[in-house]
Design a protein around this motif. Structure first.
Motif, PDB file in Angstrom:
ATOM      1  N   UNK A  47       0.775  -1.249  -0.059  1.00 33.64           N
ATOM      2  CA  UNK A  47       0.006   0.009  -0.103  1.00 33.64           C
ATOM      3  C   UNK A  47       0.673   1.371   0.079  1.00 33.64           C
ATOM      4  N   UNK A  48       1.747   1.260   1.057  1.00 37.07           N
ATOM      5  CA  UNK A  48       2.902   2.289   1.113  1.00 37.07           C
ATOM      6  C   UNK A  48       3.368   2.686  -0.228  1.00 37.07           C
ATOM      7  N   UNK A  49       3.890   1.548  -0.913  1.00 37.75           N
ATOM      8  CA  UNK A  49       4.614   1.827  -2.301  1.00 37.75           C
ATOM      9  C   UNK A  49       3.758   2.185  -3.498  1.00 37.75           C
ATOM     10  N   UNK A  50       2.472   1.677  -3.431  1.00 43.50           N
ATOM     11  CA  UNK A  50       1.637   2.290  -4.345  1.00 43.50           C
ATOM     12  C   UNK A  50       1.276   3.656  -4.272  1.00 43.50           C
ATOM     13  N   UNK A  51       0.794   4.213  -3.036  1.00 41.49           N
ATOM     14  CA  UNK A  51       0.605   5.621  -2.765  1.00 41.49           C
ATOM     15  C   UNK A  51       1.838   6.549  -3.200  1.00 41.49           C
ATOM     16  N   UNK A  52       2.955   5.789  -2.652  1.00 39.16           N
ATOM     17  CA  UNK A  52       4.259   6.596  -3.068  1.00 39.16           C
ATOM     18  C   UNK A  52       4.314   6.837  -4.749  1.00 39.16           C
ATOM     19  N   UNK A  53       4.163   5.744  -5.396  1.00 43.40           N
ATOM     20  CA  UNK A  53       4.249   5.835  -6.705  1.00 43.40           C
ATOM     21  C   UNK A  53       3.320   6.662  -7.285  1.00 43.40           C
ATOM     22  N   UNK A  54       2.044   6.854  -6.803  1.00 47.07           N
ATOM     23  CA  UNK A  54       0.988   7.568  -7.164  1.00 47.07           C
ATOM     24  C   UNK A  54       1.338   9.188  -7.053  1.00 47.07           C
ATOM     25  N   UNK A  55       2.039   9.549  -5.721  1.00 44.55           N
ATOM     26  CA  UNK A  55       2.415  10.847  -5.519  1.00 44.55           C
ATOM     27  C   UNK A  55       3.794  11.252  -6.470  1.00 44.55           C
ATOM     28  N   UNK A  56       4.643  10.155  -6.779  1.00 39.14           N
ATOM     29  CA  UNK A  56       5.900  10.274  -7.478  1.00 39.14           C
ATOM     30  C   UNK A  56       5.616  10.762  -8.941  1.00 39.14           C
ATOM     31  N   UNK A  57       4.519   9.849  -9.439  1.00 39.85           N
ATOM     32  CA  UNK A  57       3.957   9.946 -10.904  1.00 39.85           C
ATOM     33  C   UNK A  57       3.384  11.234 -11.025  1.00 39.85           C
ATOM     34  N   UNK A  76       9.397  17.181 -22.576  1.00 41.72           N
ATOM     35  CA  UNK A  76       8.963  17.295 -21.263  1.00 41.72           C
ATOM     36  C   UNK A  76       7.496  16.887 -20.895  1.00 41.72           C
ATOM     37  N   UNK A  77       6.737  16.479 -22.029  1.00 37.72           N
ATOM     38  CA  UNK A  77       5.361  16.166 -21.663  1.00 37.72           C
ATOM     39  C   UNK A  77       5.389  14.617 -21.660  1.00 37.72           C
ATOM     40  N   UNK A  78       6.446  14.000 -21.666  1.00 39.38           N
ATOM     41  CA  UNK A  78       6.348  12.242 -21.871  1.00 39.38           C
ATOM     42  C   UNK A  78       5.872  11.879 -20.377  1.00 39.38           C
ATOM     43  N   UNK A  79       6.403  12.461 -19.201  1.00 38.53           N
ATOM     44  CA  UNK A  79       6.014  12.297 -17.922  1.00 38.53           C
ATOM     45  C   UNK A  79       4.478  12.318 -17.769  1.00 38.53           C
ATOM     46  N   UNK A  80       3.917  13.399 -18.355  1.00 36.29           N
ATOM     47  CA  UNK A  80       2.542  13.630 -18.302  1.00 36.29           C
ATOM     48  C   UNK A  80       1.512  12.520 -18.942  1.00 36.29           C
ATOM     49  N   UNK A  81       2.073  12.100 -20.239  1.00 38.96           N
ATOM     50  CA  UNK A  81       1.771  11.124 -20.901  1.00 38.96           C
ATOM     51  C   UNK A  81       1.598   9.759 -20.171  1.00 38.96           C
ATOM     52  N   UNK A  82       2.823   9.532 -19.531  1.00 41.03           N
ATOM     53  CA  UNK A  82       2.890   8.109 -18.729  1.00 41.03           C
ATOM     54  C   UNK A  82       1.853   8.238 -17.655  1.00 41.03           C
ATOM     55  N   UNK A  83       1.828   9.372 -17.156  1.00 40.88           N
ATOM     56  CA  UNK A  83       0.923   9.471 -15.789  1.00 40.88           C
ATOM     57  C   UNK A  83      -0.541   9.221 -16.114  1.00 40.88           C
ATOM     58  N   UNK A  84      -0.948   9.645 -17.208  1.00 34.19           N
ATOM     59  CA  UNK A  84      -2.296   9.485 -17.808  1.00 34.19           C
ATOM     60  C   UNK A  84      -2.412   8.084 -17.860  1.00 34.19           C
ATOM     61  N   UNK A  85      -1.579   7.057 -18.224  1.00 39.89           N
ATOM     62  CA  UNK A  85      -1.824   5.651 -18.210  1.00 39.89           C
ATOM     63  C   UNK A  85      -1.613   4.911 -17.105  1.00 39.89           C
TER      64      UNK A  85
END
Length: 496
Positions: A47-57, A76-85
């Motif tokens: 759970x902690x890992x998943x929450x940290x991943x969400x915050x980091x992404x 620079x928009x690539x992280x935004x595109x990855x976060x969308x998926x």
């Protein structure tokens, strides 16, 4: 003793098995608890890992959009595109992991709403073709910062909750890690103690059992020796030695039996001494009866004959009748004396054993007592065996002579047959005479009992008494099958 040992062994084994089962159950409980707590700790970390991943992404998506705004470089928009998926998948995974925690589920709903809000803010900023004034841009950026601040606060609360769960679950995990070897060790020690106790008890019981068996064997030897003495005394008594004694003064049942047997032999010795004296007196009586009584009897008979011969011309018919009656009485008296002597001698003379052909014996008897007008039929199974010939001859002589004597016709049919009765032969002497009524079947064997008039010559009533006595002396039995007018059958057994 055997059942007692078996019971203790079964009880001890049952206790040992119970301890082992308890050990297995405790070990299973400890290991299972440890496994459960380990899984829960792993779950908290997930759970902690998943929450940290969400915050980091989400933070990477914000940084990428800001870099795009500063440089105009679409890289620079690539992280935004990855976060969308990635973020919808991560949020779905978090929803599954916190399904059992309502508080975290509520915070997850808030986190999902903030993520959607953040995407709504960042998405317009990624479109360079869309015109936007500076004030609107600044407003979106400020809103973006506030959203991320709320995400961080929510992330911290989720992390704190999971850290509390982690501490609690780690503590339980430590308890199970420490308890499991202790439970296993204690259970194993208890099982070893039970097994050792059981072995000691079994060894002790087996030793007691061997000791008791030795004592019983010794007692059995003593009893066997004392019983052998009693058996030896009985054998000597059977052989006629009544002076034998048993030297056993033990205060128990066998000792009491030995005392009783000693008294019995003493009593038998006295009784047989008296009986021997009586037999001697009876022998003396028989001698007197055969000589002192029969001699004057023969003298009287001779005088009666002399009277008939010398005074025959002077005798009246009445006197002749009286003399005839006197001769009959004298003859009957002589028969009675002879019968009594024969009865007294039964069982007192030595019994010589020889091979007897019963068929030949009956033919010899028939020549003596069966008249020519009578017919004697002999059965096909008459045996040849070793026995007292004289005794058997006397039995058949009396039975056949009685059958002839009491026959109501001048001629008759006699038959003798034999059947195998195990240890004895069963002989049957049958005639076709007048028969004997059932009420006389036992009386005819008594002394001086006869079915004829006492004035009839030859009717002494001793013959069947002699027959019964001879048969009893040989451990046989005799009975009658007869009815008036149907003849009589005398059936007796004679040992082989």
């Amino acid at each position: 003793m055997k059942s007692k040992i078996d019971g203790k062994i079964i009880a001890g084994l049952g206790l040992a098995v119970g301890i082992l089962l308890l050990t297995a159950a405790a070990s299973f409980w400890s290991i299972r608890g440890l496994s459960v707590q380990t899984k829960r700790v792993e779950h908290t970390y997930q759970v902690m890992q998943q929450v940290a991943n969400v915050a980091a992404v989400l933070k990477d998506a914000q940084a990428g959009v800001r870099g795009y705004l500063l440089t105009g470089d679409t890289l620079y928009l690539r992280p935004f595109s990855l976060a969308s998926g990635m973020l919808p998948t991560s949020l779905e995974r978090l929803d599954q992991l916190t399904a059992d925690n309502t508080t975290q589920q509520a915070r997850l709903d808030s986190l999902r709403a903030l993520v959607e809000q953040e995407f709504r803010i960042l998405r317009p900023l990624t479109d360079m073709n869309k015109s936007m004034n500076k004030a609107a841009l600044q407003t979106l950026l400020d809103t973006d910062r506030q959203t991320l601040r709320q995400v961080r606060l929510l992330y911290d609360r989720i992390q704190q909750q999971e850290m509390a769960l982690l501490a609690q679950r780690s503590a339980l995990q430590d308890v199970f890690e420490k308890a499991t070897p202790i439970v296993v060790l204690v259970s194993a020690v208890l099982a070893v103690i039970i097994v050792v106790w059981l072995v000691i008890k079994i060894v002790k019981e087996l030793a007691d059992n061997r000791r008791l068996q030795d004592e019983l064997a010794e007692v059995n030897q003593q009893i066997s020796r004392r019983i052998a003495q009693i058996r030896s005394l009985a054998e000597q008594v059977v052989q006629g030695d009544y002076t034998v004694k048993i030297s056993d003064e033990a205060d128990d049942n066998l000792g009491g039996l030995a005392i009783s047997l000693n008294r019995m032999t003493q009593t038998l010795e006295s009784s047989f001494s008296a009986l021997e004296k009586r037999n001697q007196e009876l022998d003396q009586f028989a001698y007197v009866a055969s000589h002192d009584l029969k001699a004057p009897l023969r003298g009287v008979t001779t005088i009666v004959k002399w009277i008939e011969e010398e005074l025959s011309a002077e005798l009246s018919p009445q006197l002749r009748t009286y003399l005839t009656q006197m001769k009959g009485r004298l003859s009957r008296l002589e028969d009675l004396i002879n019968g009594l002597l024969a009865y007294a001698r039964v069982g007192r003379t030595a019994q010589s054993v020889s091979t007897v052909d019963v068929s030949q014996l009956l033919n010899e008897v028939a020549e003596l007592v069966v008249p020519p007008d009578f017919t004697l039929h002999l059965g096909p199974n008459l045996p040849v065996f070793a026995t007292n010939r004289l005794g058997l001859q006397q039995v058949f002589t009396n039975l056949l002579s009685n059958a002839v004597k009491y026959h109501h016709r001048g001629a008759g049919q006699l038959a003798v047959t034999c059947a195998d009765a195990g240890r004895c032969y069963e002989f049957r002497a049958q005639d076709d005479g007048p028969g004997i009524a059932p009420e006389y079947h036992q009386k005819v064997f008594l002394l001086f009992q006869t079915l004829r008039d006492r004035n009839t010559a030859e009717s002494t009533g001793i013959g069947l008494s002699i027959v019964q006595k001879l048969i009893n002396e040989h451990q046989g039995k005799i009975r009658i099958e007869s009815a008036p007018g149907q003849g009589a059958a005398f059936i007796f057994t004679w040992p082989k």
